[in-house]
Design an enzyme around this catalytic site. Structure first.
Site, mmCIF file in Angstrom:
data_model
loop_
_atom_site.group_PDB
_atom_site.id
_atom_site.type_symbol
_atom_site.label_atom_id
_atom_site.label_comp_id
_atom_site.label_asym_id
_atom_site.label_seq_id
_atom_site.Cartn_x
_atom_site.Cartn_y
_atom_site.Cartn_z
ATOM 1 N N ASP A 182 -3.455 4.256 -1.955
ATOM 2 C CA ASP A 182 -4.389 4.709 -0.914
ATOM 3 C C ASP A 182 -4.359 6.233 -0.825
ATOM 4 O O ASP A 182 -3.779 6.806 0.091
ATOM 5 C CB ASP A 182 -3.963 4.054 0.415
ATOM 6 N N PRO A 200 -17.129 15.159 -9.173
ATOM 7 C CA PRO A 200 -17.042 13.944 -10.004
ATOM 8 C C PRO A 200 -16.020 14.033 -11.134
ATOM 9 O O PRO A 200 -15.246 13.099 -11.354
ATOM 10 C CB PRO A 200 -18.472 13.777 -10.539
ATOM 11 N N LYS A 213 0.848 -1.200 0.000
ATOM 12 C CA LYS A 213 0.000 0.000 0.000
ATOM 13 C C LYS A 213 0.880 1.244 0.000
ATOM 14 O O LYS A 213 1.730 1.423 0.864
ATOM 15 C CB LYS A 213 -0.895 0.011 1.242
ATOM 16 N N ARG A 248 3.393 -1.239 10.532
ATOM 17 C CA ARG A 248 4.526 -1.209 11.455
ATOM 18 C C ARG A 248 4.960 -2.536 12.076
ATOM 19 O O ARG A 248 6.171 -2.746 12.223
ATOM 20 C CB ARG A 248 4.261 -0.153 12.540
ATOM 21 N N LYS A 300 -7.354 8.069 -1.358
ATOM 22 C CA LYS A 300 -8.697 8.463 -0.895
ATOM 23 C C LYS A 300 -9.220 9.706 -1.622
ATOM 24 O O LYS A 300 -9.479 10.754 -1.019
ATOM 25 C CB LYS A 300 -8.687 8.721 0.619
ATOM 26 N N ASP A 311 -13.541 14.635 -4.362
ATOM 27 C CA ASP A 311 -13.627 15.930 -5.030
ATOM 28 C C ASP A 311 -14.875 15.896 -5.928
ATOM 29 O O ASP A 311 -15.646 14.939 -5.868
ATOM 30 C CB ASP A 311 -12.335 16.167 -5.851
ATOM 31 N N THR A 332 -11.393 5.469 10.586
ATOM 32 C CA THR A 332 -11.395 4.864 11.930
ATOM 33 C C THR A 332 -10.800 5.806 12.978
ATOM 34 O O THR A 332 -10.932 5.571 14.170
ATOM 35 C CB THR A 332 -10.615 3.532 11.960
HETATM 36 O O1 C5P Z 1 1.229 0.443 10.864
HETATM 37 P P1 C5P Z 1 -0.207 0.040 10.776
HETATM 38 O O2 C5P Z 1 -0.427 -1.448 10.655
HETATM 39 O O3 C5P Z 1 -1.050 0.654 11.874
HETATM 40 O O4 C5P Z 1 -0.696 0.674 9.373
HETATM 41 C C1 C5P Z 1 -2.033 0.627 8.967
HETATM 42 C C2 C5P Z 1 -2.185 1.315 7.649
HETATM 43 O O5 C5P Z 1 -3.558 1.316 7.286
HETATM 44 C C3 C5P Z 1 -1.745 2.767 7.650
HETATM 45 O O6 C5P Z 1 -1.240 3.046 6.334
HETATM 46 C C4 C5P Z 1 -3.011 3.546 7.876
HETATM 47 O O7 C5P Z 1 -2.970 4.827 7.297
HETATM 48 C C5 C5P Z 1 -4.016 2.662 7.145
HETATM 49 N N1 C5P Z 1 -5.386 2.797 7.603
HETATM 50 C C6 C5P Z 1 -5.792 2.603 8.916
HETATM 51 N N2 C5P Z 1 -7.114 2.765 9.252
HETATM 52 C C7 C5P Z 1 -8.010 3.089 8.306
HETATM 53 C C8 C5P Z 1 -7.624 3.268 6.976
HETATM 54 C C9 C5P Z 1 -6.281 3.112 6.656
HETATM 55 O O8 C5P Z 1 -4.970 2.270 9.759
HETATM 56 N N3 C5P Z 1 -9.281 3.193 8.625
#
Ligand code: C5P
Length: 240
Positions: free
Chosen positions: A59, A66, A32, A215, A61, A64, A123
Site C-alpha cells: 500500500d 506515468p 498490508k 489495530r 499509493k 507521479d 477517507t
Molecule cells: O488500524 P485500522 O484498522 O484503522 O487500519 C486500517 C488500515 O487501512 C491502515 O493501514 C490505514 O492506513 C488504511 N486505510 C484506511 N483508510 C483508507 C485507506 C487505507 O484506513 N481510505
C-alpha cells in the site's frame, strides 16, 4: 472468508511485523505493508513476509508521472507482491502505464501479474476539504465513483474504498471489479481514529471483496484470538 481479510501491518519494527505474520498467516488472506514499514525496511520486508507464508498488499499509493509510476510498478512486481496500488488522481495515462508495466514485468519474470488497485479519495479528506483545498467541484461520492470508473477504463483490477462508497462503485463498475474496504470495526472493537466505521459483516454484505483491518487485531493482547473472533463475526455476512 479468511481469504477476504487483509491484516494491516502498521507496526514500528520488522520483528513486530514478522511476529504478527507468524501468528496469523494461516488465518488471514494477506498482509498490508504500508509506508511506515516500507520506508524503514524497503523491499526486504515484502520478501520476508512472503517467506513467512503471507501474501502482501503493498500500500504505497504511487502518484507521479506515468514513466516513474511504471518503473515503480515493475519494482513492486519484482518483490513478489500479490496486490499494490496507485492514486487514481494521477490520471488515465498514468494508470494505464502502471497496468502495462506490471503485466509486462510479470510476464518477463514468469509470475502472475499482481492485482492493481486505484485509490480514489482518501477517507481522511472531508467533502469541504475536497472542494476548498483541491478545487474539485463534484460531490465527494460522485468524485469517488468517477475515479473508480476511470480505474476500470484504464484496466485496473479494482479500487480501495470506504464502506459507504461500495454500493455505488459496484453499480458503476460491475461485479468483477474488486473493492477493498478499510476502516472496518467489529462490534467489540474501539473505533480509534476511524470515523465512519462499519462492521466486517456489513462491509462484505455491501459488496466489498476484501476488508482491511489493523489495530483491532494487531494491537489486541492476543492477536490470534482477536482474528478468530473477527472471522466469526465477518462470516455472518449480513447487515447488523
Ligand atoms: O488500524 P485500522 O484498522 O484503522 O487500519 C486500517 C488500515 O487501512 C491502515 O493501514 C490505514 O492506513 C488504511 N486505510 C484506511 N483508510 C483508507 C485507506 C487505507 O484506513 N481510505
Amino acid at each position: 472468508m479468511r481469504e477476504k481479510i487483509i491484516i494491516a501491518l502498521d507496526v514500528e519494527s520488522e520483528e513486530a511485523a514478522l511476529s504478527l505474520v507468524a501468528q496469523l498467516h494461516d488465518l488471514a488472506g494477506a498482509f498490508k505493508i504500508g509506508l511506515q514499514l516500507y520506508s524503514r525496511y524497503g523491499p526486504a520486508i515484502v520478501c520476508k513476509v512472503n517467506a513467512a507464508g503471507g501474501k502482501v498488499f503493498l500500500d504505497l499509493k504511487f502518484h507521479d508521472i506515468p514513466n516513474t509510476v511504471a518503473r515503480a510498478a515493475e519494482a513492486a512486481v519484482e518483490t513478489g507482491v500479490w496486490m499494490f496500488n496507485v492514486h487514481a488522481a494521477g490520471g488515465k495515462k498514468m494508470l494505464r502505464e502502471a497496468v502495462l508495466a506490471a503485466v509486462r514485468q510479470a510476464g518477463k519474470l514468469g509470475v502472475p501479474a499482481p492485482l492493481l488497485l486505484g485509490v480514489t479519495v482518501l477517507t481522511s479528506m472531508s467533502e469541504a476539504e475536497l472542494h476548498k483545498e483541491t478545487g474539485v467541484s463534484r460531490a465527494l461520492p460522485e468524485q469517488v465513483t468517477a475515479l473508480a470508473v476511470l480505474c476500470r477504463e484504464a484496466g485496473l483490477d479494482g479500487v480501495v474504498a470506504a464502506g459507504p462508497e461500495v454500493p455505488s462503485i459496484r453499480r458503476a463498475c460491475g461485479l468483477d471489479f474488486l473493492i477493498v474496504t478499510p476502516g472496518v470495526r467489529p462490534a467489540w472493537a474501539v473505533p480509534n481514529d476511524q470515523q465512519r466505521v462499519i462492521t466486517p459483516g456489513e462491509a462484505l454484505a455491501l459488496g466489498a471483496d476484501y476488508i482491511v483491518i489493523g489495530r483491532p487485531v494487531t494491537a489486541a493482547p492476543d492477536p490470534r484470538a482477536a482474528a478468530e473472533l473477527l472471522f466469526k463475526e465477518a462470516g455472518k455476512g449480513k447487515l447488523c
